[in-house]
Design a protein around this motif. Structure first.
Motif, PDB file in Angstrom:
ATOM      1  N   GLN A  48     -40.600 -23.976   0.967  1.00  0.00           N
ATOM      2  CA  GLN A  48     -39.702 -24.754   0.098  1.00  0.00           C
ATOM      3  C   GLN A  48     -38.497 -25.322   0.832  1.00  0.00           C
ATOM      4  OE1 GLN A  48     -38.990 -22.828  -3.745  1.00  0.00           O
ATOM      5  NE2 GLN A  48     -40.528 -21.326  -3.244  1.00  0.00           N
ATOM      6  N   GLY A  49     -38.237 -24.800   2.018  1.00  0.00           N
ATOM      7  CA  GLY A  49     -37.117 -25.314   2.817  1.00  0.00           C
ATOM      8  C   GLY A  49     -35.825 -24.560   2.589  1.00  0.00           C
ATOM      9  N   GLU A  50     -34.904 -24.725   3.541  1.00  0.00           N
ATOM     10  CA  GLU A  50     -33.621 -24.000   3.457  1.00  0.00           C
ATOM     11  C   GLU A  50     -32.788 -24.462   2.253  1.00  0.00           C
ATOM     12  OE1 GLU A  50     -31.218 -23.922   7.035  1.00  0.00           O
ATOM     13  OE2 GLU A  50     -29.546 -22.972   5.958  1.00  0.00           O
ATOM     14  N   THR A  51     -32.830 -25.758   1.951  1.00  0.00           N
ATOM     15  CA  THR A  51     -32.010 -26.257   0.838  1.00  0.00           C
ATOM     16  C   THR A  51     -32.394 -25.574  -0.477  1.00  0.00           C
ATOM     17  OG1 THR A  51     -31.937 -28.351   1.978  1.00  0.00           O
ATOM     18  CG2 THR A  51     -31.209 -28.376  -0.298  1.00  0.00           C
ATOM     19  N   ALA A  52     -33.699 -25.385  -0.680  1.00  0.00           N
ATOM     20  CA  ALA A  52     -34.155 -24.714  -1.909  1.00  0.00           C
ATOM     21  C   ALA A  52     -33.626 -23.284  -1.937  1.00  0.00           C
ATOM     22  CB  ALA A  52     -35.681 -24.713  -1.966  1.00  0.00           C
ATOM     23  N   PHE A  53     -33.648 -22.620  -0.784  1.00  0.00           N
ATOM     24  CA  PHE A  53     -33.131 -21.242  -0.706  1.00  0.00           C
ATOM     25  C   PHE A  53     -31.637 -21.218  -1.034  1.00  0.00           C
ATOM     26  CE2 PHE A  53     -31.121 -17.853   1.859  1.00  0.00           C
ATOM     27  CZ  PHE A  53     -31.716 -16.749   1.258  1.00  0.00           C
ATOM     28  N   ARG A  54     -30.897 -22.189  -0.510  1.00  0.00           N
ATOM     29  CA  ARG A  54     -29.448 -22.233  -0.764  1.00  0.00           C
ATOM     30  C   ARG A  54     -29.163 -22.459  -2.255  1.00  0.00           C
ATOM     31  NH1 ARG A  54     -28.140 -19.330   3.321  1.00  0.00           N
ATOM     32  NH2 ARG A  54     -28.657 -20.247   5.321  1.00  0.00           N
ATOM     33  N   LYS A  55     -30.012 -23.249  -2.899  1.00  0.00           N
ATOM     34  CA  LYS A  55     -29.841 -23.467  -4.349  1.00  0.00           C
ATOM     35  C   LYS A  55     -30.079 -22.164  -5.098  1.00  0.00           C
ATOM     36  CE  LYS A  55     -30.779 -28.361  -4.865  1.00  0.00           C
ATOM     37  NZ  LYS A  55     -31.926 -29.275  -4.802  1.00  0.00           N
ATOM     38  N   MET A  56     -31.098 -21.419  -4.660  1.00  0.00           N
ATOM     39  CA  MET A  56     -31.382 -20.120  -5.304  1.00  0.00           C
ATOM     40  C   MET A  56     -30.176 -19.188  -5.167  1.00  0.00           C
ATOM     41  SD  MET A  56     -35.252 -19.326  -3.988  1.00  0.00           S
ATOM     42  CE  MET A  56     -36.503 -20.597  -4.049  1.00  0.00           C
ATOM     43  N   GLU A  57     -29.531 -19.229  -3.999  1.00  0.00           N
ATOM     44  CA  GLU A  57     -28.353 -18.372  -3.781  1.00  0.00           C
ATOM     45  C   GLU A  57     -27.233 -18.753  -4.757  1.00  0.00           C
ATOM     46  OE1 GLU A  57     -28.115 -16.896   0.820  1.00  0.00           O
ATOM     47  OE2 GLU A  57     -27.526 -18.952   0.481  1.00  0.00           O
ATOM     48  N   SER A  58     -26.991 -20.058  -4.919  1.00  0.00           N
ATOM     49  CA  SER A  58     -25.903 -20.494  -5.806  1.00  0.00           C
ATOM     50  C   SER A  58     -26.185 -20.126  -7.262  1.00  0.00           C
ATOM     51  CB  SER A  58     -25.701 -22.007  -5.708  1.00  0.00           C
ATOM     52  OG  SER A  58     -25.235 -22.341  -4.431  1.00  0.00           O
ATOM     53  N   GLU A  59     -27.436 -20.319  -7.683  1.00  0.00           N
ATOM     54  CA  GLU A  59     -27.822 -19.966  -9.053  1.00  0.00           C
ATOM     55  C   GLU A  59     -27.607 -18.482  -9.313  1.00  0.00           C
ATOM     56  OE1 GLU A  59     -28.501 -21.836 -11.624  1.00  0.00           O
ATOM     57  OE2 GLU A  59     -27.992 -23.422 -10.196  1.00  0.00           O
ATOM     58  N   LEU A  60     -28.059 -17.677  -8.360  1.00  0.00           N
ATOM     59  CA  LEU A  60     -27.926 -16.228  -8.490  1.00  0.00           C
ATOM     60  C   LEU A  60     -26.454 -15.822  -8.580  1.00  0.00           C
ATOM     61  CD1 LEU A  60     -29.182 -13.376  -8.414  1.00  0.00           C
ATOM     62  CD2 LEU A  60     -29.120 -13.495  -5.933  1.00  0.00           C
ATOM     63  N   LEU A  61     -25.646 -16.436  -7.751  1.00  0.00           N
ATOM     64  CA  LEU A  61     -24.222 -16.103  -7.726  1.00  0.00           C
ATOM     65  C   LEU A  61     -23.560 -16.397  -9.079  1.00  0.00           C
ATOM     66  CD1 LEU A  61     -22.311 -14.966  -5.668  1.00  0.00           C
ATOM     67  CD2 LEU A  61     -21.868 -17.280  -4.841  1.00  0.00           C
ATOM     68  N   LYS A  62     -23.951 -17.497  -9.691  1.00  0.00           N
ATOM     69  CA  LYS A  62     -23.408 -17.834 -11.016  1.00  0.00           C
ATOM     70  C   LYS A  62     -23.801 -16.766 -12.025  1.00  0.00           C
ATOM     71  CE  LYS A  62     -23.533 -22.731 -10.284  1.00  0.00           C
ATOM     72  NZ  LYS A  62     -24.545 -23.772 -10.259  1.00  0.00           N
ATOM     73  N   GLU A  63     -25.040 -16.352 -11.951  1.00  0.00           N
ATOM     74  CA  GLU A  63     -25.515 -15.317 -12.885  1.00  0.00           C
ATOM     75  C   GLU A  63     -24.777 -13.999 -12.676  1.00  0.00           C
ATOM     76  OE1 GLU A  63     -30.075 -16.640 -12.747  1.00  0.00           O
ATOM     77  OE2 GLU A  63     -29.734 -14.519 -13.194  1.00  0.00           O
ATOM     78  N   LEU A  64     -24.589 -13.628 -11.420  1.00  0.00           N
ATOM     79  CA  LEU A  64     -23.887 -12.372 -11.143  1.00  0.00           C
ATOM     80  C   LEU A  64     -22.462 -12.444 -11.675  1.00  0.00           C
ATOM     81  CD1 LEU A  64     -25.060 -11.570  -7.485  1.00  0.00           C
ATOM     82  CD2 LEU A  64     -25.944 -10.630  -9.617  1.00  0.00           C
ATOM     83  N   ASN A  65     -21.826 -13.597 -11.534  1.00  0.00           N
ATOM     84  CA  ASN A  65     -20.481 -13.782 -12.047  1.00  0.00           C
ATOM     85  C   ASN A  65     -20.411 -13.545 -13.545  1.00  0.00           C
ATOM     86  OD1 ASN A  65     -17.768 -14.871 -10.968  1.00  0.00           O
ATOM     87  ND2 ASN A  65     -19.274 -15.558  -9.470  1.00  0.00           N
ATOM     88  N   ALA A  66     -21.471 -13.914 -14.238  1.00  0.00           N
ATOM     89  CA  ALA A  66     -21.478 -13.779 -15.694  1.00  0.00           C
ATOM     90  C   ALA A  66     -21.835 -12.369 -16.152  1.00  0.00           C
ATOM     91  CB  ALA A  66     -22.464 -14.778 -16.286  1.00  0.00           C
ATOM     92  N   THR A  67     -22.452 -11.578 -15.282  1.00  0.00           N
ATOM     93  CA  THR A  67     -23.032 -10.333 -15.779  1.00  0.00           C
ATOM     94  C   THR A  67     -22.576  -9.022 -15.117  1.00  0.00           C
ATOM     95  OG1 THR A  67     -24.903 -10.715 -14.288  1.00  0.00           O
ATOM     96  CG2 THR A  67     -25.206 -11.413 -16.560  1.00  0.00           C
ATOM     97  N   VAL A  68     -22.100  -9.104 -13.872  1.00  0.00           N
ATOM     98  CA  VAL A  68     -21.990  -7.853 -13.104  1.00  0.00           C
ATOM     99  C   VAL A  68     -20.563  -7.320 -12.963  1.00  0.00           C
ATOM    100  CG1 VAL A  68     -22.342  -6.892 -10.789  1.00  0.00           C
ATOM    101  CG2 VAL A  68     -24.066  -8.361 -11.782  1.00  0.00           C
ATOM    102  N   THR A  69     -20.402  -6.009 -13.200  1.00  0.00           N
ATOM    103  CA  THR A  69     -19.155  -5.335 -12.802  1.00  0.00           C
ATOM    104  C   THR A  69     -19.510  -3.984 -12.204  1.00  0.00           C
ATOM    105  OG1 THR A  69     -18.864  -4.249 -14.931  1.00  0.00           O
ATOM    106  CG2 THR A  69     -17.668  -6.317 -14.609  1.00  0.00           C
ATOM    107  N   HIS A  70     -18.555  -3.395 -11.500  1.00  0.00           N
ATOM    108  CA  HIS A  70     -18.749  -2.094 -10.854  1.00  0.00           C
ATOM    109  C   HIS A  70     -20.005  -2.075  -9.984  1.00  0.00           C
ATOM    110  CE1 HIS A  70     -16.004  -1.324 -14.205  1.00  0.00           C
ATOM    111  NE2 HIS A  70     -15.418  -0.543 -13.315  1.00  0.00           N
TER     112      HIS A  70
END
Ligand code: S3P
Length: 173
Positions: A52-74
């Protein structure tokens, strides 16, 4: 800022090893962005880069980070070495938790990653030059994104974990 500990830094800086120790010590959960992406994609990082290429991987990282921001503590969150490079990720990291840059030299990276085949960016020839180039260009980014720089060069993983924890305690008290 949320009550999480984020570890950023170069490949081989010990983010996963040290992160697990911090999590155990504090009774926090441990998350690793690479591991979460591999689970979701159902394939290894080398295969994601290849198909899928590096750009696709970088998009996956950004998406994941947004989700973690909305859900994760401790939680202690170990991040892929290239994740802080996208501008949008830098701000997301700093709101997600206390961002610790585990700083190491080229020599340490070389020693730790000798024979490793799981990092597509270091595959092939001239590994030493690749590390040098990437490390030089990324060091200033890691420094600007982090709240705290941690010496991850010397000491056992337990000692590095202890450095992170003592700074974290100062910051949340
Ligand atoms: C990368 C680092 C890797 C992984 C991918 C890309 C990078 O994670 O995300 O191979 O760009 O530095 P680690 O830092 O955990 O090795």
């Amino acid at each position: 800022m949320k009550e999480n500990i984020i570890l950023i830094g170069f490949m081989g800086s010990g983010k996963t090893t040290v992160g697990k120790k911090i999590a155990t010590s504090l009774g926090y959960s441990f998350l690793d962005t690479d591991e979460l992406i591999v689970k979701r994609a159902g394939m290894e990082i080398t295969d994601i880069f290849e198909t899928q290429g590096e750009t696709a991987f970088r998009k996956m990282e950004s998406e994941l980070l947004k989700e973690l921001n909305a859900t994760v503590t401790h939680a202690v969150i170990s991040t892929g070495g290239g994740l802080p490079l996208r501008k949008e990720n830098a701000q997301l990291l700093r709101t997600l938790g206390l961002v610790n840059y585990l700083k190491v030299t080229k020599e340490v990276v070389l020693k730790r990653l000798k024979g490793d085949t799981s990092r597509p960016l270091l595959a092939g020839e001239n590994v030493e030059e690749k590390i040098e180039q990437l490390l030089t260009s990324r060091d200033s980014v890691y420094q600007s994104v982090c709240h705290i720089e941690i010496n991850a060069e010397n000491g056992t993983p337990e000692q590095v974990a202890e450095r992170v924890i003592s700074n974290f305690n100062k910051n949340i008290l």
